[in-house]
Scaffold this active site. Structure first.
Site: not given
Ligand code: NAG
Ligand code: ZN
Ligand code: NAG
Ligand code: NAG
Ligand code: NAG
Ligand code: NAG
Ligand code: NAG
Length: 559
Positions: A297, A309, A350-351, A386
């Site tokens: 993302h 993140d 995504e957030e 991510d």
């Molecule tokens: C794999 C992972 O930890 N991805 C994170 C990316 O950001 C989102 C939103 O904060 C998290 O929920 C995910 O866990």
């Molecule tokens: Zn996040």
């Protein structure tokens, strides 16, 4: 010597000739010696060089993973930090920080690759809050303006409110989680007041809409001291049609106590965030109907720069795209293209509930999407990257055994295959690894919901590293290298300190190498489709309920 004595020339002349010949031979010998020494030296030096190289390259031919260099990752990550710093320290959607992130990705791809870059825009309804929301209460004739944040907050995605007078408050019995609670009182055209808990806020909100309330107040339950203030950062269902506030336990109790004569005025100006972007970049080669989708993302949260993140994922994916495109273009003789198309994507929002990925999958599933390569059936798998560089990292490989029980069965076998390939790589590299859940929280969710095999690696978020895991890592990486037990994998998760200093370069490089390895492994399989789906995959989506894309894997922490 024999040859010279054969030469039939007068003695005197011969004497002087001999001097020249001996001199010539000596010269030749010297030169030969120098050249030979140089050659021998060169060979040795080359040998040493190539020894270094082969030890780095695992003795193999050119590999995608070998192209991944931490310096390049950090260089681009630094640019995201600069972008965040220019934008009040955030890259959240609907800010310049987010837009600049997308522009940066696109310009890097366009300047350095022949990948086909596409932007896809969508709208997040009711996302932007303008000015300060207002909540005025009138309890037994006593009028009070309540304080935003300390007494009430807005639940994201809820509708705007524009009350010009107080509206009667109706208390919903129990927790307002089922129809009976709502039908026992007449809440229509009133503001409903309900306690937090048992079911999610969005579930209460959906019932409130159904019973045609004018607004909804959900008060915290006061179970502990932490459950007194209004709840921050809660999301509602997308496109919610009523205004919804979370309020403090104390205010909730005041309204409950005075409910015989209580009214509230809600005022909040919300507007849609338009032009939220996804980016995808495709290799020009490979079968479009058998696409490998590699995603991460592109947005951050409001609280900080979002460098681990998921800036680390954003840039990791960019580095994968730049390097694969370069391999395909410049060393085609030694690095052949894959029979499958590779599509690198950066999902927006995504957030806020995996919105970009969900939108993308929803569009791909629409019956009106008929362009070859754009339909969901053209995708073979989704790899998600991510949060790849947590300071107290673990190598969390998505474990196929942890998918939600409602996952379409077609996705299970291939997801297991992907899990195994990552485990194999970490084992071969003598690196420790851990299991990471596939139960939700990141962008693979909508793909999995629609029956696609998924996988990936991440280094952990706000969760805490157990001592056993620290010991497991120290056993492989050496005493002291197992990280800190009982501390978060990423102590800056969703915080202001998630800056460039919040990156573990060792972990980062390894995870992106693992990602490169996986892409190459899948890309070189003869029959990737059969390898993932020996029993066949979901192909007919005509009767597929697209609401699944939004329902599946929703955050349980909205309660
Ligand atoms: C794999 C992972 O930890 N991805 C994170 C990316 O950001 C989102 C939103 O904060 C998290 O929920 C995910 O866990
Ligand atoms: Zn996040
Ligand atoms: C930073 O915040 C200030 C105050 O909220 C705002 O006026 C400004 O436009 C913001 N800058 C950017 C680049 O978003
Ligand atoms: C971001 O870009 C989109 C699409 O071009 C545009 O609609 C939006 O206004 C931009 N937002 C900001 C904060 O610059
Ligand atoms: C929200 O509304 C928009 C149009 O108003 C629609 O396109 C979208 O599908 C809706 N989203 C959901 C999840 O209902
Ligand atoms: C509500 O009423 C109860 C009982 O009448 C009382 O104990 C409590 O203090 C009141 N709470 C508030 C916040 O007014
Ligand atoms: C990961 O989970 C599998 C079961 O899915 C289990 O067999 C394995 O031991 C776990 N590995 C680690 C390192 O936790």
């Amino acid at each position: 010597m024999n040859q010279i004595s054969d030469i039939n020339i007068p003695q005197r002349v011969v004497t002087s000739k001999w001097i020249y010949i001996i001199f010539g031979i000596l010269t030749l010998f010297t030169i030969t010696t120098i050249v030979l020494s140089a050659v021998i030296l060169g060979v040795v030096v080359n040998r040493l060089d190539s020894k270094n190289e082969t030890s780095l390259n695992n003795n193999g031919p050119i590999s995608f993973a070998d192209q991944i260099k931490i310096d390049e990752l950090m260089k681009h990550l630094q640019q995201l930090q600069i972008i965040a710093d220019r934008s009040n320290g955030t890259r959240v959607i609907a800010t310049a920080g987010f837009n600049d992130t997308l522009d940066y990705i696109v310009s890097q791809l366009e300047q350095n690759t022949n990948l086909i870059v596409k932007r896809q825009y969508f709208t997040v309804r009711n996302f932007i809050i303008q000015g300060t929301p207002r909540l005025q209460t009138r309890i037994n004739g006593n009028i009070v303006d309540r304080v935003y944040i300390t007494e009430f907050t807005h639940i994201l995605f809820s509708q705007r409110a524009d009350f010009d007078s107080h509206v009667r408050v109706v208390v919903i019995p129990n927790q307002g989680c089922n129809d009976a609670d709502w039908s026992s009182v007449s809440a229509a055209d009133s503001v409903a007041l309900v306690i937090r808990g048992v079911c999610t806020d969005p579930a209460k909100s959906a019932l409130a809409e159904k019973y045609r309330v004018k607004g909804l107040l959900i008060y915290n339950n006061g179970a502990t001291l932490a459950n007194y203030p209004p709840v921050q950062g809660v999301r509602n269902n997308l496109n919610t049609t009523i205004p919804v506030f979370s309020i403090s336990y104390t205010l909730g109790m005041q309204l409950v106590n005075g409910s015989a004569d209580a009214g509230v005025m809600m005022n909040i100006d919300v507007s849609d965030a338009n032009g939220i972007g996804n980016i995808c970049a495709d290799t020009p080669t490979g079968d479009k109907t058998k696409t490998i989708v590699v995603g991460s993302h592109s947005d951050g949260v409001a609280a900080g720069s979002g460098i681990n993140d998921n800036g680390s994922g954003t840039i990791g994916n960019l580095i994968l795209a730049l390097n694969l495109a370069r391999l395909f273009q410049t060393s085609s003789a030694s690095y052949s293209t894959y029979p499958y198309r590779v599509r690198f994507c950066w999902w927006g929002a995504e957030e806020h509930g995996l919105l970009g990925a969900r939108y993308h999958v929803e569009q791909a599933l629409l019956p009106s999407t008929i362009e070859i390569g754009e339909r969901f059936q053209d995708y073979l798998l989704n790899l998600n990257y991510d949060m790849l560089a947590g300071p107290n990292y673990r190598f969390g490989i998505h474990d196929d055994k942890t998918v939600l029980p409602t996952t379409p069965t077609q996705a299970l076998y291939g997801t297991g295959q992907i899990t195994n390939i990552f485990r194999q790589w970490f084992n071969e590299q003598n690196l420790p690894w851990s299991n990471s859940s596939l139960g939700g929280g990141s962008d693979y969710i909508p793909f999995l919901a629609a029956g696609l095999a998924v996988g990936g690696v991440n280094t952990g978020a706000g969760g805490s590293k157990p001592a056993s895991e620290r010991d497991q890592y120290a056993a492989v990486l050496g005493i002291g290298n197992g990280g800190i037990a009982n501390a978060a994998y990423d102590p800056c998760y969703h915080q202001q300190c998630d800056r460039i200093t919040n990156i573990n370069p060792f972990a980062y490089e390894k995870v992106v190498k693992a990602a490169a390895y996986a892409i190459e492994y899948f890309g070189r399989l003869n029959d990737l489709e059969k390898w993932l789906y020996p029993q066949g995959r979901m192909k007919n989506y005509e009767n597929f309920n697209r609401d699944r894309i939004y329902d599946f894997g929703n955050d349980p922490d909205l309660i």
